[in-house]
Design an enzyme around this catalytic site. Structure first.
Site, PDB file in Angstrom:
ATOM      1  CG  HIS A 179       0.012   3.225   2.221  1.00  0.00           C
ATOM      2  ND1 HIS A 179      -0.394   2.299   1.292  1.00  0.00           N
ATOM      3  CD2 HIS A 179      -0.528   2.829   3.404  1.00  0.00           C
ATOM      4  CE1 HIS A 179      -1.128   1.378   1.876  1.00  0.00           C
ATOM      5  NE2 HIS A 179      -1.242   1.676   3.158  1.00  0.00           N
ATOM      6  CB  CYS A 211      -1.603   2.247   6.837  1.00  0.00           C
ATOM      7  SG  CYS A 211      -0.131   1.989   7.857  1.00  0.00           S
TER       8      CYS A 211
END
Length: 513
Positions: free
Chosen positions: A411, A430
């Site tokens: 992301h 992440c």
């Protein structure tokens, strides 16, 4: 008369059936090899002169039972000899013309692979092979039977183990790493039994040597005593050894196009036809080995069932990127809600509204959050939190989605400062990407979907929009601390997750150290 004739014909028919059945049984019975002729002809040792194959079969069967606990694959090896009449298949095939001696050449060279010869019982096997080629090495018939059984079993076990090591690695990564989810092929019974059908032993051992250019580069560095300027010789050798083992694992991308993230390098590449077409920095999950020492608080060397990763480490995995969400909504994980969000809300009554965070209870939004006691220890579990799209959204303007059991994704991020740091293990797990729009273009290509992504990412009124890739793209999250750079030379990275330490500990245990 007719009755007697019928009885005679019936009796004769029964006799013929019994005769043919007997002949059939005899013809189906496997003829044993003349082990005495084969061994005496090669060694000229009189102890092998009058060996009986039936007697040897009994000795081999008994030895298989007594040595069962020393074999890595006892069921497979025992089943093979049971099916092959307990014959010394390997010795009969490879002892003539000194062909069996080639084993020593390969086993004594395993240090160039970052392994130890004793993993394959090299000394004991070498001594036994030498004993066979010595005319006076074996003194009696009893010793001949036992030595032959020992050599056959030891050679079978060692060759299977060596073959597995060269083609699949010594260790299964799934067994040692708690957060390893990459599809990795391991040896099966078919691949292991192949060793028994090999006729050209040297040719086979040559054929299973790793030939990947990356592997050969690290192997050469290890063999020549290469030293990285920032490490001692011993440290360099250790890093090379564990990365050679990683390269032996059957988990490498086979697709023409894929996204590759090397966690230890904090880097992402889009690979097409073997070459990087896009490269960028990434920020990965926070690691346990912040001081880069062997003294890892969460890793117990005495408990070698699995390692104990820090909760924020990015997992190793492979999957397929199937879609993106532009201007994403962040569903805040419970762990972050408990450890961070509720604490910030307790300290600052405007924290939630300033960061566009909505609060939910039982699926319904809470309009007035000021009445909630955020200092309550269970507040992070009672309430759910979502951050709306916007400039301050923790996921930035876009996230790239792929199925995985760790709920991680690639992301964007508003926290760009992290990319300027050399050590970029800063996230909750992440992977934050430096050039999200470039990555989207590499995945979608030119066209209406990419134009919409670009437009929505630049919009002043952001709304969450889901877009599926026209074709799914594989993604691999890997962990390498040493590799050969395409432009030349070797690259080394620090072991931020301590995974080198875990792997090296296992390798040492297997070598008896």
């Amino acid at each position: 008369m007719n009755k007697l004739n019928l009885n005679f014909k019936s009796t004769a028919a029964v006799c013929l059936v019994l005769l043919f059945t007997s002949l059939g049984i005899q013809s189906c019975k496997k003829t044993r090899s003349d082990i005495s002729k084969a061994l005496y002809g090669e060694t000229k040792n009189k102890a092998f002169k009058d060996l009986q194959s039936d007697t040897f079969a009994v000795v081999l069967k008994k030895t298989l039972e007594t040595k069962r606990s020393t074999l890595n694959n006892p069921k497979l090896i025992t089943a093979f000899y049971e099916a092959n009449d307990y014959e010394p298949v390997l010795v009969l095939k490879h002892l003539p013309e000194g062909k069996l001696k080639v084993i020593n050449e390969y086993f004594n060279n395993v240090k160039s692979h970052g392994l130890e010869p004793e993993m394959f019982k090299a000394s004991a096997l070498n001594n036994l092979i030498t004993k066979f080629y010595d005319k006076k090495g074996i003194k009696s018939k009893e010793e001949a039977y036992q030595s032959l059984a020992d050599l056959e079993i030891m050679a079978a076990n060692a060759l299977i183990n060596y073959s597995n090591a060269m083609q699949f690695g010594v260790i299964s990564p799934r067994k040692i790493y708690a957060r390893y989810y990459t599809e990795t092929k391991r040896p099966d019974s078919v691949s292991m039994q192949r060793i028994f059908s090999v006729t050209d032993l040297k040719g086979y051992l040559d054929s299973i040597q790793p030939k990947d250019p990356q592997y050969l580069a690290l192997q050469k560095a290890l063999s020549t005593g290469f030293k990285d300027p920032k490490m001692s010789v011993e440290e360099t050798q250790r890093v090379l050894a564990v990365n050679l083992e990683r390269l032996r694992w059957k988990n490498k991308p086979t697709e023409d196009k894929y996204v590759l993230v090397n966690i230890a390098d904090y880097n992402l590449d889009v690979i097409e036809k073997g070459k990087s077409v896009l490269n960028m920095k990434v920020v990965v999950g926070e690691g346990r080995n912040k001081t880069f020492t062997d003294n890892l608080v969460e890793y117990d060397e005495h408990d070698l069932k699995k390692d104990r990763p820090f909760t924020r480490e990015t997992p190793q995995l492979n999957s397929m990127i199937h879609s993106v969400q532009v201007n994403p909504v962040w569903n805040i994980p419970q762990s972050i809600a408990t450890n961070e969000i509720t604490k910030s809300a307790a300290a600052d009554p405007y924290y939630l509204s300033n960061n566009n965070i909505d609060v939910y209870k039982n699926g319904k939004i809470i309009e007035d959050t000021e009445t909630i006691d955020w200092s309550a220890p269970d507040a992070g579990k009672v309430y759910a939190f979502k951050q709306r799209p916007g400039e301050d959204n923790a996921l930035g303007k876009i996230k790239f989605l792929f199925k995985n059991q760790s709920s991680v994704y690639l992301h964007d991020t508003p926290a760009k400062a992290g990319f300027a740091r050399a050590e970029r293990a800063l996230s909750h797990g992440c992977v934050r990407v430096e050039k999200p729009l470039d990555l989207a273009h590499a995945l979608f290509g030119d066209g209406s979907k990419f134009d919409l992504i670009k437009k929505n990412m630049e919009s002043n009124n952001p709304e969450a929009t889901d877009l599926a890739l026209p074709k799914k793209v594989p993604v691999y999250l890997t962990y390498f601390t040493a590799w050969a750079d395409p432009s030349g030379g070797l690259k080394f990275r620090k072991d931020v997750y301590g995974l080198d330490i875990v792997l090296y500990t296992y390798l040492q245990r297997l070598s008896g150290k």
